[in-house]
Scaffold this motif. Sequence first.
Motif, mmCIF file in Angstrom:
data_model
loop_
_atom_site.group_PDB
_atom_site.id
_atom_site.type_symbol
_atom_site.label_atom_id
_atom_site.label_comp_id
_atom_site.label_asym_id
_atom_site.label_seq_id
_atom_site.Cartn_x
_atom_site.Cartn_y
_atom_site.Cartn_z
ATOM 1 N N ILE A 23 0.845 -1.205 0.000
ATOM 2 C CA ILE A 23 0.000 0.000 0.000
ATOM 3 C C ILE A 23 0.874 1.245 0.000
ATOM 4 C CG2 ILE A 23 -1.582 1.376 1.431
ATOM 5 C CD1 ILE A 23 -2.893 -1.351 2.191
ATOM 6 N N LEU A 24 1.919 1.250 0.827
ATOM 7 C CA LEU A 24 2.825 2.404 0.861
ATOM 8 C C LEU A 24 3.512 2.596 -0.490
ATOM 9 C CD1 LEU A 24 4.384 1.815 4.383
ATOM 10 C CD2 LEU A 24 2.909 3.730 3.725
ATOM 11 N N GLU A 25 3.926 1.513 -1.121
ATOM 12 C CA GLU A 25 4.584 1.607 -2.428
ATOM 13 C C GLU A 25 3.628 2.105 -3.502
ATOM 14 O OE1 GLU A 25 6.026 -2.411 -2.736
ATOM 15 O OE2 GLU A 25 8.068 -1.764 -2.262
ATOM 16 N N ALA A 26 2.402 1.609 -3.486
ATOM 17 C CA ALA A 26 1.414 2.000 -4.498
ATOM 18 C C ALA A 26 1.001 3.458 -4.346
ATOM 19 C CB ALA A 26 0.188 1.092 -4.406
ATOM 20 N N GLY A 27 1.228 4.022 -3.167
ATOM 21 C CA GLY A 27 0.856 5.411 -2.921
ATOM 22 C C GLY A 27 1.728 6.400 -3.657
ATOM 23 N N ASP A 28 2.857 5.948 -4.190
ATOM 24 C CA ASP A 28 3.748 6.782 -4.996
ATOM 25 C C ASP A 28 4.033 8.133 -4.341
ATOM 26 O OD1 ASP A 28 5.388 7.166 -7.226
ATOM 27 O OD2 ASP A 28 3.813 8.244 -8.298
ATOM 28 N N GLY A 29 4.569 8.078 -3.117
ATOM 29 C CA GLY A 29 4.941 9.307 -2.426
ATOM 30 C C GLY A 29 3.862 9.879 -1.528
ATOM 31 N N LYS A 30 2.663 9.290 -1.545
ATOM 32 C CA LYS A 30 1.579 9.763 -0.693
ATOM 33 C C LYS A 30 1.928 9.461 0.765
ATOM 34 C CE LYS A 30 -3.452 9.384 -0.233
ATOM 35 N NZ LYS A 30 -3.568 9.319 1.195
ATOM 36 N N HIS A 31 1.418 10.273 1.646
ATOM 37 C CA HIS A 31 1.603 10.080 3.083
ATOM 38 C C HIS A 31 0.326 9.438 3.633
ATOM 39 C CE1 HIS A 31 4.465 13.087 1.896
ATOM 40 N NE2 HIS A 31 5.124 12.897 3.021
ATOM 41 N N PHE A 32 0.476 8.325 4.336
ATOM 42 C CA PHE A 32 -0.667 7.581 4.849
ATOM 43 C C PHE A 32 -0.682 7.581 6.366
ATOM 44 C CE2 PHE A 32 0.101 5.535 0.747
ATOM 45 C CZ PHE A 32 -1.182 5.353 0.244
ATOM 46 N N SER A 33 -1.864 7.747 6.936
ATOM 47 C CA SER A 33 -2.030 7.494 8.365
ATOM 48 C C SER A 33 -2.313 6.002 8.518
ATOM 49 C CB SER A 33 -3.209 8.305 8.922
ATOM 50 O OG SER A 33 -4.435 7.810 8.393
ATOM 51 N N ALA A 34 -2.219 5.509 9.737
ATOM 52 C CA ALA A 34 -2.553 4.101 9.975
ATOM 53 C C ALA A 34 -4.005 3.839 9.584
ATOM 54 C CB ALA A 34 -2.317 3.749 11.441
ATOM 55 N N GLU A 35 -4.866 4.814 9.825
ATOM 56 C CA GLU A 35 -6.280 4.664 9.473
ATOM 57 C C GLU A 35 -6.478 4.611 7.959
ATOM 58 O OE1 GLU A 35 -5.081 6.778 11.753
ATOM 59 O OE2 GLU A 35 -5.965 5.982 13.585
#
Length: 135
Positions: A23-35
Motif C-alpha cells: 500500500i505504501l509503495e502503491a501510494g507513490d509518495g503519498k503520506h498515509f495514516s494508519a487509518e
Amino acid sequence: METTDLRRAGLKVTHPRMRILSILEAGDGKHFSAEDIYRKLLESEEDIGLATIYRVLTQFEAAGLVLKHNFEGGQAVYELDRGKHHDHMVDIETGKVIEFTSEEIERLQHEIADRHGYVLEEHSLVLYVRAKKKR
C-alpha cells in the motif's frame, strides 16, 4: 521493495507486513495514516487490525523503511523512506501533504547556519499553507 528488503531490515516476511508495504509503495509518495492503510485493507477485504498496522509501521520506522511525520493539527502519517531529502507543505484546511524540493532553500539554510558559526547536519522544513482565494 521486496521480501529481501524486509529480511535485510531484520524483519520476517509476513502477510500483514507485505500488504502494508504494498500500500505504501502503491501510494507513490503519498503520506498515509494508519487509518488510511486500514481503510485500504478493508476495501480489498483484508482482515488486518488497526493495532497490527500500528505495530508494523513502528517496526518499519525502527528498521528505516518508513519515515513518520507528526504535522501540527493532524495525526501521524508515514511515507516510504526513498533516501531522497524533501520538504513538506501541509494544507491547513484539507490536511493534504505536498512534497517539494528547492535547491535555493537548501542553500539558504546552510548559509544561515554558517553565518551563526554552525554546520547544518540535518533539518526538517514544514510549511503550513492555505489555498489562495479565487477572485
